[in-house]
Design a protein around this motif. Structure first.
Motif, PDB file in Angstrom:
ATOM      1  N   PRO A  42      34.785 156.317  40.282  1.00 25.34           N
ATOM      2  CA  PRO A  42      34.875 157.743  39.934  1.00 25.34           C
ATOM      3  C   PRO A  42      36.049 158.029  39.010  1.00 25.34           C
ATOM      4  O   PRO A  42      37.113 157.409  39.122  1.00 25.34           O
ATOM      5  CB  PRO A  42      35.074 158.419  41.299  1.00 25.34           C
ATOM      6  N   LYS A  43      35.867 158.975  38.098  1.00 24.39           N
ATOM      7  CA  LYS A  43      36.914 159.289  37.115  1.00 24.39           C
ATOM      8  C   LYS A  43      36.695 160.687  36.555  1.00 24.39           C
ATOM      9  O   LYS A  43      35.576 161.195  36.580  1.00 24.39           O
ATOM     10  CB  LYS A  43      36.877 158.279  35.970  1.00 24.39           C
ATOM     11  N   LEU A  44      37.754 161.279  36.068  1.00 24.24           N
ATOM     12  CA  LEU A  44      37.635 162.556  35.363  1.00 24.24           C
ATOM     13  C   LEU A  44      38.413 162.567  34.059  1.00 24.24           C
ATOM     14  O   LEU A  44      37.970 163.124  33.068  1.00 24.24           O
ATOM     15  CB  LEU A  44      38.128 163.708  36.253  1.00 24.24           C
ATOM     16  N   CYS A  45      39.599 161.952  34.041  1.00 21.90           N
ATOM     17  CA  CYS A  45      40.411 162.058  32.822  1.00 21.90           C
ATOM     18  C   CYS A  45      40.177 160.902  31.861  1.00 21.90           C
ATOM     19  O   CYS A  45      40.650 160.945  30.730  1.00 21.90           O
ATOM     20  CB  CYS A  45      41.897 162.188  33.174  1.00 21.90           C
ATOM     21  N   ALA A  46      39.475 159.865  32.279  1.00 21.35           N
ATOM     22  CA  ALA A  46      39.257 158.706  31.407  1.00 21.35           C
ATOM     23  C   ALA A  46      37.975 158.866  30.600  1.00 21.35           C
ATOM     24  O   ALA A  46      37.032 159.529  31.036  1.00 21.35           O
ATOM     25  CB  ALA A  46      39.173 157.432  32.250  1.00 21.35           C
ATOM     26  N   PHE A  53      45.021 157.775  30.470  1.00 20.06           N
ATOM     27  CA  PHE A  53      46.077 158.763  30.664  1.00 20.06           C
ATOM     28  C   PHE A  53      46.566 158.772  32.117  1.00 20.06           C
ATOM     29  O   PHE A  53      47.734 159.024  32.392  1.00 20.06           O
ATOM     30  CB  PHE A  53      45.495 160.130  30.282  1.00 20.06           C
ATOM     31  N   GLY A  54      45.648 158.551  33.054  1.00 18.63           N
ATOM     32  CA  GLY A  54      46.043 158.427  34.463  1.00 18.63           C
ATOM     33  C   GLY A  54      46.435 159.718  35.137  1.00 18.63           C
ATOM     34  O   GLY A  54      47.287 159.718  36.034  1.00 18.63           O
ATOM     35  N   SER A  55      45.816 160.824  34.771  1.00 18.07           N
ATOM     36  CA  SER A  55      46.270 162.097  35.342  1.00 18.07           C
ATOM     37  C   SER A  55      45.433 162.590  36.522  1.00 18.07           C
ATOM     38  O   SER A  55      45.931 163.318  37.363  1.00 18.07           O
ATOM     39  CB  SER A  55      46.305 163.179  34.264  1.00 18.07           C
ATOM     40  N   CYS A  56      44.152 162.240  36.590  1.00 16.47           N
ATOM     41  CA  CYS A  56      43.306 162.876  37.616  1.00 16.47           C
ATOM     42  C   CYS A  56      43.406 162.209  38.976  1.00 16.47           C
ATOM     43  O   CYS A  56      43.086 162.818  39.985  1.00 16.47           O
ATOM     44  CB  CYS A  56      41.852 162.933  37.152  1.00 16.47           C
ATOM     45  N   ARG A  57      43.826 160.963  39.028  1.00 22.29           N
ATOM     46  CA  ARG A  57      44.030 160.194  40.268  1.00 22.29           C
ATOM     47  C   ARG A  57      42.757 160.009  41.086  1.00 22.29           C
ATOM     48  O   ARG A  57      42.802 159.867  42.304  1.00 22.29           O
ATOM     49  CB  ARG A  57      45.127 160.823  41.158  1.00 22.29           C
ATOM     50  N   LEU A  58      41.628 160.012  40.422  1.00 21.23           N
ATOM     51  CA  LEU A  58      40.358 159.831  41.117  1.00 21.23           C
ATOM     52  C   LEU A  58      39.926 158.364  41.136  1.00 21.23           C
ATOM     53  O   LEU A  58      39.136 157.953  41.967  1.00 21.23           O
ATOM     54  CB  LEU A  58      39.293 160.679  40.407  1.00 21.23           C
ATOM     55  N   CYS A  59      40.455 157.602  40.195  1.00 25.40           N
ATOM     56  CA  CYS A  59      39.960 156.234  39.999  1.00 25.40           C
ATOM     57  C   CYS A  59      40.792 155.200  40.747  1.00 25.40           C
ATOM     58  O   CYS A  59      40.839 154.041  40.350  1.00 25.40           O
ATOM     59  CB  CYS A  59      39.953 155.916  38.511  1.00 25.40           C
ATOM     60  N   LEU A  60      41.437 155.624  41.833  1.00 24.67           N
ATOM     61  CA  LEU A  60      42.315 154.735  42.586  1.00 24.67           C
ATOM     62  C   LEU A  60      41.566 153.502  43.098  1.00 24.67           C
ATOM     63  O   LEU A  60      40.403 153.591  43.474  1.00 24.67           O
ATOM     64  CB  LEU A  60      42.903 155.497  43.780  1.00 24.67           C
ATOM     65  N   SER A  72      42.876 152.800  38.317  1.00 22.99           N
ATOM     66  CA  SER A  72      42.225 151.657  37.657  1.00 22.99           C
ATOM     67  C   SER A  72      42.148 151.831  36.149  1.00 22.99           C
ATOM     68  O   SER A  72      42.047 150.858  35.406  1.00 22.99           O
ATOM     69  CB  SER A  72      40.820 151.451  38.228  1.00 22.99           C
ATOM     70  N   CYS A  73      42.236 153.079  35.664  1.00 23.84           N
ATOM     71  CA  CYS A  73      42.126 153.292  34.212  1.00 23.84           C
ATOM     72  C   CYS A  73      43.374 152.859  33.467  1.00 23.84           C
ATOM     73  O   CYS A  73      43.309 152.498  32.296  1.00 23.84           O
ATOM     74  CB  CYS A  73      41.801 154.755  33.910  1.00 23.84           C
ATOM     75  N   THR A  74      44.527 152.909  34.145  1.00 27.42           N
ATOM     76  CA  THR A  74      45.778 152.555  33.459  1.00 27.42           C
ATOM     77  C   THR A  74      46.292 151.179  33.885  1.00 27.42           C
ATOM     78  O   THR A  74      47.363 150.765  33.459  1.00 27.42           O
ATOM     79  CB  THR A  74      46.879 153.605  33.750  1.00 27.42           C
TER      80      THR A  74
HETATM   81 FE1  FES Z   1      41.828 159.842  35.850  1.00 30.73          FE
HETATM   82 FE2  FES Z   1      42.039 157.212  36.087  1.00 30.73          FE
HETATM   83  S1  FES Z   1      40.316 158.341  35.505  1.00 30.73           S
HETATM   84  S2  FES Z   1      43.490 158.687  36.654  1.00 30.73           S
END
Ligand code: FES
Length: 261
Positions: A42-46, A53-60, A72-74
């Motif tokens: 799951p992701k929102l900011c990527a 960018f690592g801002s939404c913290r959904l992709c932990l 996981s995105c960063t």
């Molecule tokens: Fe938003 Fe990784 S997708 S922090």
């Protein structure tokens, strides 16, 4: 949709994700490596075409031998890394993050132009969010108390651009529009103003509009927006098209896309 841009490195790295061996170019994010192995995080900011960018913290995710739950995105892959993307703890954390997003978002999905084409809505479903325990009577642009009312202009919908509208009440401040303006278009017309509940995307000072800003109406920000914050007027007026053809202009290096519906 792989979440982060492709690495162009020629050397490769092999790691393990949810028990499966995965080999990807060095420099690939854990999110993209998982996606290439058919595992969706799951992701929102990527996004595929924007730097992580690592801002939404959904992709932990959880990584063996590493404390905490990194985004996981960063996080770039390393040889022999063992990643877990779907543990009970991660699922609970993601539901908690989504619950906070939804508690600060207008609950008007049924009448929203993005209904059925909204990443926030999709992600709420993907993480299994069913209820929000926090009262959703306000969002971050609702005046909060007598002494702390926000400037009404700060909260106002901006409909000045002929092609799209900007509704700050639906913004999750993921910064995808700001990054698209910079990284895709190279215009630097947008920024994030304010802090905490007062933060919002801005095309200049609070009194300015998109029309009077440096915005060139390329649409990169609208395309990047995961909610209905930036929305094409044509979609608001006539609905989502059944089919669309996207053509990329080859005139210069920017690569503007034109959509015929
Ligand atoms: Fe938003 Fe990784 S997708 S922090």
């Amino acid at each position: 949709d792989f979440g982060t841009p492709r690495s162009r490195a020629t050397e490769t790295v092999t790691l393990e994700i949810d028990g499966f061996p995965v080999t990807v170019p060095a420099g690939t994010s854990v999110m993209r490596a998982a996606a290439e192995a058919g595992i969706s995080v799951p992701k929102l900011c990527a996004s595929d075409n924007l730097d992580a960018f690592g801002s939404c913290r959904l992709c932990l995710v959880e990584i063996e031998g590493r404390a905490g739950t990194p985004a996981s995105c960063t996080t770039p892959v390393t040889p022999g890394m063992k990643v877990r993307t779907q543990t009970p703890k991660l699922k609970q954390l993601r539901r908690g993050v989504m619950e906070l997003y939804i508690s600060d978002h207008p609950l008007d999905c049924l009448t929203c132009a993005a209904n059925g084409d909204c990443e926030l809505q999709d992600m709420a479903g993907a993480v299994g969010l069913r209820d929000v325990r926090y009262e959703a009577v306000e969002n971050h642009f609702t005046p909060r108390n007598a002494g702390g009312d926000l400037n009404p202009q700060w909260m106002a919908k901006d409909e000045s651009n002929p092609y799209f509208t900007y509704d700050p009440s639906k913004c999750i401040v993921c910064s995808r529009c700001v990054r698209a303006c910079e990284e895709v278009q190279g215009t630097f017309a947008l920024t994030i103003e304010g802090r905490g509940f007062d933060s919002r995307v801005s095309a200049g000072m609070a009194s300015d509009s998109f029309l009077t800003s440096d915005c060139v109406s390329c649409g990169a920000c609208v395309q990047a927006c995961p909610t209905a914050t930036l929305q094409e007027k044509s979609i608001i007026e006539i609905g989502t098209p059944e089919r669309a053809v996207v053509t990329t202009c080859a005139y210069c290096g920017v690569g503007c896309s034109f959509k015929a519906e």
